[in-house]
Design a protein around this motif. Structure first.
Motif, mmCIF file in Angstrom:
data_model
loop_
_atom_site.group_PDB
_atom_site.id
_atom_site.type_symbol
_atom_site.label_atom_id
_atom_site.label_comp_id
_atom_site.label_asym_id
_atom_site.label_seq_id
_atom_site.Cartn_x
_atom_site.Cartn_y
_atom_site.Cartn_z
ATOM 1 N N MET A 102 36.008 -11.578 61.351
ATOM 2 C CA MET A 102 36.076 -12.238 62.993
ATOM 3 C C MET A 102 37.228 -11.552 63.581
ATOM 4 S SD MET A 102 37.804 -14.503 64.657
ATOM 5 C CE MET A 102 38.548 -15.213 63.459
ATOM 6 N N ALA A 103 38.355 -11.355 62.826
ATOM 7 C CA ALA A 103 39.688 -10.918 63.469
ATOM 8 C C ALA A 103 39.413 -9.454 63.753
ATOM 9 C CB ALA A 103 40.942 -11.034 62.578
ATOM 10 N N THR A 104 38.692 -8.890 63.293
ATOM 11 C CA THR A 104 38.510 -7.159 63.494
ATOM 12 C C THR A 104 37.566 -7.305 64.692
ATOM 13 O OG1 THR A 104 38.910 -6.730 61.301
ATOM 14 C CG2 THR A 104 37.731 -5.292 62.581
ATOM 15 N N ARG A 105 36.402 -7.947 64.586
ATOM 16 C CA ARG A 105 35.699 -7.973 65.729
ATOM 17 C C ARG A 105 36.173 -8.691 67.209
ATOM 18 N NH1 ARG A 105 32.281 -10.969 62.210
ATOM 19 N NH2 ARG A 105 32.591 -12.915 63.111
ATOM 20 N N PHE A 106 37.111 -9.542 66.963
ATOM 21 C CA PHE A 106 37.969 -10.124 68.007
ATOM 22 C C PHE A 106 38.691 -9.054 68.776
ATOM 23 C CE2 PHE A 106 41.917 -11.948 69.614
ATOM 24 C CZ PHE A 106 41.371 -12.808 70.561
ATOM 25 N N PHE A 107 39.468 -8.252 67.840
ATOM 26 C CA PHE A 107 40.272 -7.016 68.526
ATOM 27 C C PHE A 107 39.464 -5.794 68.992
ATOM 28 C CE2 PHE A 107 43.586 -9.735 66.255
ATOM 29 C CZ PHE A 107 44.531 -10.086 67.386
ATOM 30 N N ASP A 108 38.566 -5.512 68.137
ATOM 31 C CA ASP A 108 37.758 -4.434 68.510
ATOM 32 C C ASP A 108 36.946 -4.751 69.965
ATOM 33 O OD1 ASP A 108 37.974 -3.243 66.391
ATOM 34 O OD2 ASP A 108 36.176 -3.539 65.276
ATOM 35 N N ALA A 112 37.417 -2.462 73.358
ATOM 36 C CA ALA A 112 36.063 -2.006 74.168
ATOM 37 C C ALA A 112 36.055 -2.726 75.566
ATOM 38 C CB ALA A 112 34.945 -2.377 73.401
ATOM 39 N N GLY A 113 37.121 -3.695 75.599
ATOM 40 C CA GLY A 113 36.623 -4.200 77.101
ATOM 41 C C GLY A 113 35.571 -5.489 76.946
ATOM 42 N N ASP A 114 35.158 -5.755 75.841
ATOM 43 C CA ASP A 114 34.101 -6.887 75.818
ATOM 44 C C ASP A 114 34.641 -8.223 75.833
ATOM 45 O OD1 ASP A 114 31.913 -8.190 75.170
ATOM 46 O OD2 ASP A 114 31.350 -7.332 73.135
ATOM 47 N N ILE A 115 34.843 -8.659 76.934
ATOM 48 C CA ILE A 115 35.629 -9.860 77.249
ATOM 49 C C ILE A 115 34.696 -11.172 76.618
ATOM 50 C CG2 ILE A 115 36.549 -11.458 78.976
ATOM 51 C CD1 ILE A 115 38.153 -8.928 78.373
ATOM 52 N N GLU A 116 33.400 -10.805 76.842
ATOM 53 C CA GLU A 116 32.399 -12.069 76.457
ATOM 54 C C GLU A 116 32.475 -12.249 74.970
ATOM 55 O OE1 GLU A 116 27.687 -12.687 76.355
ATOM 56 O OE2 GLU A 116 28.544 -11.910 77.963
ATOM 57 N N THR A 117 32.326 -11.107 73.973
ATOM 58 C CA THR A 117 32.651 -11.322 72.685
ATOM 59 C C THR A 117 34.061 -11.934 72.280
ATOM 60 O OG1 THR A 117 30.984 -9.568 72.397
ATOM 61 C CG2 THR A 117 32.623 -10.061 70.466
ATOM 62 N N MET A 118 35.103 -11.293 72.870
ATOM 63 C CA MET A 118 36.511 -11.933 72.660
ATOM 64 C C MET A 118 36.614 -13.394 72.930
ATOM 65 S SD MET A 118 39.307 -12.870 74.358
ATOM 66 C CE MET A 118 38.785 -12.934 75.895
ATOM 67 N N GLN A 119 36.016 -13.782 73.921
ATOM 68 C CA GLN A 119 36.133 -15.283 74.652
ATOM 69 C C GLN A 119 35.057 -16.163 73.552
ATOM 70 O OE1 GLN A 119 35.218 -16.351 78.583
ATOM 71 N NE2 GLN A 119 35.700 -18.254 78.345
#
Length: 131
Positions: free
Chosen positions: A10-16, A20-27
């Motif tokens: 999950m942490a890796t996906r968050f920072f990736d 990548a500029g994927d704010i939706e996945t970050m949020q």
């Protein structure tokens, strides 16, 4: 997979996602009521406010990279130390932001994020923020 393997993924996906500029996945990595704290202003903000801030950063900084990632998981959370690197869109100047993040995680989502960085480096990232 163990809890710590899930937290690491999950942490890796968050920072990736941010890279990548994927704010939706970050949020979506945050619990709805998550608290995000920054050492520079000592205020707690929401995931929506964080998404707004990072949307601006993504627009101003290209070639983003979380370099030198050192991720350590523990039961219920993780710590990551990294250097956020990129290039300002406005003038092509390379910028860097050494940072440490401490997160509490529950049910696969971040419930609290404490961010520690040197405010002098932030000024370079925000140079054209209000332009």
């Amino acid at each position: 997979m163990t809890e710590q393997d899930d937290i690491r993924a999950m942490a890796t996906r968050f920072f990736d996602a941010i890279e990548a500029g994927d704010i939706e996945t970050m949020q979506s990595s945050f619990a709805p009521d998550a608290a995000i704290w920054h050492n520079t202003d000592e205020k707690i903000v929401t995931p929506a406010q964080t998404a707004q801030t990072l949307t601006g950063m993504v627009a101003r900084i290209k070639d983003r990279e979380y370099a030198d990632r050192r991720l350590i998981t523990f039961p219920g959370g993780f710590v990551q130390q990294h250097v956020l690197k990129g290039k300002r869109v406005q003038d092509e100047v390379e910028v860097r932001l050494p940072c440490a993040i401490v997160c509490a995680v529950k049910d696969g989502r971040i419930t609290r994020l404490d961010e520690y960085f040197d405010s002098a480096h932030v000024a370079a990232f925000r140079k054209y923020a209000d332009a």
